[in-house]
Design a protein around this motif. Sequence first.
Motif, mmCIF file in Angstrom:
data_model
loop_
_atom_site.group_PDB
_atom_site.id
_atom_site.type_symbol
_atom_site.label_atom_id
_atom_site.label_comp_id
_atom_site.label_asym_id
_atom_site.label_seq_id
_atom_site.Cartn_x
_atom_site.Cartn_y
_atom_site.Cartn_z
ATOM 1 N N GLY A 56 8.907 -2.404 -4.561
ATOM 2 C CA GLY A 56 7.987 -2.867 -3.796
ATOM 3 C C GLY A 56 7.321 -4.351 -3.734
ATOM 4 O O GLY A 56 8.105 -4.878 -4.681
ATOM 5 N N SER A 57 6.819 -4.737 -2.799
ATOM 6 C CA SER A 57 6.440 -6.112 -2.710
ATOM 7 C C SER A 57 5.506 -6.554 -4.041
ATOM 8 O O SER A 57 4.551 -6.059 -4.362
ATOM 9 C CB SER A 57 5.605 -6.242 -1.391
ATOM 10 N N LEU A 58 5.816 -7.782 -4.560
ATOM 11 C CA LEU A 58 4.681 -8.227 -5.495
ATOM 12 C C LEU A 58 3.949 -9.381 -5.119
ATOM 13 O O LEU A 58 3.074 -9.932 -5.564
ATOM 14 C CB LEU A 58 5.635 -8.910 -6.610
ATOM 15 N N ALA A 59 4.092 -9.586 -3.692
ATOM 16 C CA ALA A 59 3.217 -10.440 -2.847
ATOM 17 C C ALA A 59 1.500 -10.421 -3.467
ATOM 18 O O ALA A 59 1.304 -9.119 -3.296
ATOM 19 C CB ALA A 59 3.340 -10.630 -1.524
ATOM 20 N N PRO A 60 0.764 -11.155 -3.622
ATOM 21 C CA PRO A 60 -0.591 -10.896 -3.899
ATOM 22 C C PRO A 60 -1.312 -10.256 -2.591
ATOM 23 O O PRO A 60 -2.006 -9.268 -2.918
ATOM 24 C CB PRO A 60 -1.312 -12.093 -3.832
ATOM 25 N N PRO A 68 5.152 -14.327 -10.317
ATOM 26 C CA PRO A 68 5.602 -13.152 -10.934
ATOM 27 C C PRO A 68 5.982 -13.678 -12.615
ATOM 28 O O PRO A 68 6.231 -14.735 -12.734
ATOM 29 C CB PRO A 68 7.257 -13.224 -10.167
ATOM 30 N N THR A 69 5.715 -12.696 -13.139
ATOM 31 C CA THR A 69 5.525 -13.185 -14.720
ATOM 32 C C THR A 69 6.152 -11.825 -15.663
ATOM 33 O O THR A 69 6.734 -10.953 -14.825
ATOM 34 C CB THR A 69 4.157 -13.554 -15.259
ATOM 35 N N THR A 70 5.862 -11.795 -17.067
ATOM 36 C CA THR A 70 6.400 -10.787 -17.867
ATOM 37 C C THR A 70 5.203 -10.012 -18.371
ATOM 38 O O THR A 70 4.164 -10.747 -18.494
ATOM 39 C CB THR A 70 7.311 -11.370 -18.795
ATOM 40 N N PHE A 71 5.547 -9.047 -19.088
ATOM 41 C CA PHE A 71 4.678 -8.394 -19.659
ATOM 42 C C PHE A 71 3.675 -8.890 -20.894
ATOM 43 O O PHE A 71 2.383 -8.713 -20.962
ATOM 44 C CB PHE A 71 5.268 -6.886 -20.266
ATOM 45 N N ASP A 72 4.413 -9.656 -21.689
ATOM 46 C CA ASP A 72 3.916 -10.829 -22.603
ATOM 47 C C ASP A 72 2.487 -11.474 -22.373
ATOM 48 O O ASP A 72 1.831 -11.783 -23.098
ATOM 49 C CB ASP A 72 4.812 -11.244 -23.532
ATOM 50 N N ARG A 73 2.612 -11.679 -20.897
ATOM 51 C CA ARG A 73 1.504 -12.527 -20.372
ATOM 52 C C ARG A 73 0.337 -11.810 -20.112
ATOM 53 O O ARG A 73 -0.761 -12.534 -19.689
ATOM 54 C CB ARG A 73 2.088 -13.168 -19.145
ATOM 55 N N TRP A 107 -0.795 -6.577 -10.218
ATOM 56 C CA TRP A 107 -1.503 -7.739 -10.183
ATOM 57 C C TRP A 107 -2.360 -8.033 -11.185
ATOM 58 O O TRP A 107 -3.463 -7.277 -11.295
ATOM 59 C CB TRP A 107 -1.939 -7.673 -8.855
ATOM 60 N N VAL A 108 -2.235 -9.043 -11.899
ATOM 61 C CA VAL A 108 -2.977 -9.371 -12.947
ATOM 62 C C VAL A 108 -4.211 -10.461 -12.622
ATOM 63 O O VAL A 108 -3.887 -11.426 -12.173
ATOM 64 C CB VAL A 108 -2.611 -9.731 -14.402
ATOM 65 N N ASN A 109 -5.609 -10.284 -12.876
ATOM 66 C CA ASN A 109 -6.753 -11.207 -12.569
ATOM 67 C C ASN A 109 -6.574 -11.563 -10.868
ATOM 68 O O ASN A 109 -7.315 -12.579 -10.641
ATOM 69 C CB ASN A 109 -6.493 -12.496 -13.401
ATOM 70 N N ILE A 110 -6.162 -10.768 -10.242
ATOM 71 C CA ILE A 110 -6.145 -10.948 -8.882
ATOM 72 C C ILE A 110 -7.317 -11.057 -8.100
ATOM 73 O O ILE A 110 -8.295 -10.010 -8.446
ATOM 74 C CB ILE A 110 -5.280 -10.204 -8.007
ATOM 75 N N VAL A 111 -7.844 -11.942 -7.193
ATOM 76 C CA VAL A 111 -9.090 -12.120 -6.499
ATOM 77 C C VAL A 111 -8.673 -12.150 -5.091
ATOM 78 O O VAL A 111 -7.791 -13.033 -4.801
ATOM 79 C CB VAL A 111 -9.972 -13.171 -7.022
ATOM 80 N N ASN A 112 -9.604 -11.637 -4.375
ATOM 81 C CA ASN A 112 -9.486 -11.736 -2.810
ATOM 82 C C ASN A 112 -10.784 -12.268 -2.418
ATOM 83 O O ASN A 112 -11.643 -11.393 -2.356
ATOM 84 C CB ASN A 112 -9.080 -10.609 -2.182
#
Length: 198
Positions: free
Chosen positions: A26-30, A88-93, A118-123
């Motif tokens: 799936g898409s990882l775009a915010p 895009p990042t890794t699980f350790d972040r 999506w971590v700490n995402i805001v809209n």
Amino acid sequence: MQRTIDRRQLLATAALGGVVGATGLGSLAPEAAFAAEAVTVEPGLPDPNFAEGRITAVSGSMLFVTGSDAVLHAIRITDGTSIWKLHPTTFDRVATGDGLYARGVRLPDGTLAADSVWVNIVNLHAHIASVGRNMLNLDHKGQRIVAHVVPNRSAAVYNGTPAVSDLSLLRVGRHVQVLGAWHPGTNEIDIATVYAAA
């Protein structure tokens, strides 16, 4: 329907230690975090393939999350899970205290095998209160938000045109929609994309 079956099989395989290529599901775009997927759910019931909230614990490949509705979620990160934290990042972040949205497939044990997180995402929908060097001060429902421009990362979309790195057309008083990554425990965000009229 075939896509759902294939996705379930892929995630189940990944949850059991198989390998699935990142972003293959799936898409990882915010923007995708806020898009509603077509899921048949009875009216009034939550989407079983979606979770949101604050991370309260990280253990092995599991994230334990308390939703804004106080529901507890166990989210399994697999070899195929795509993770976004401004990029895009890794699980350790990913850390305790972070907020998240996750989409995936509910496994028989009740855990959510995540295909995208999506971590700490805001809209935010806000007005520009002031423009500074590499930052915007935003008014969001009477609260001040400090939005940081991240070099080589932040972009603007003016009147629906393709995204550009030039944020110089942003003006005080204008309404904007901002997708970005929140700094937990603060009123600050990093900008991924600003949508504005030129």
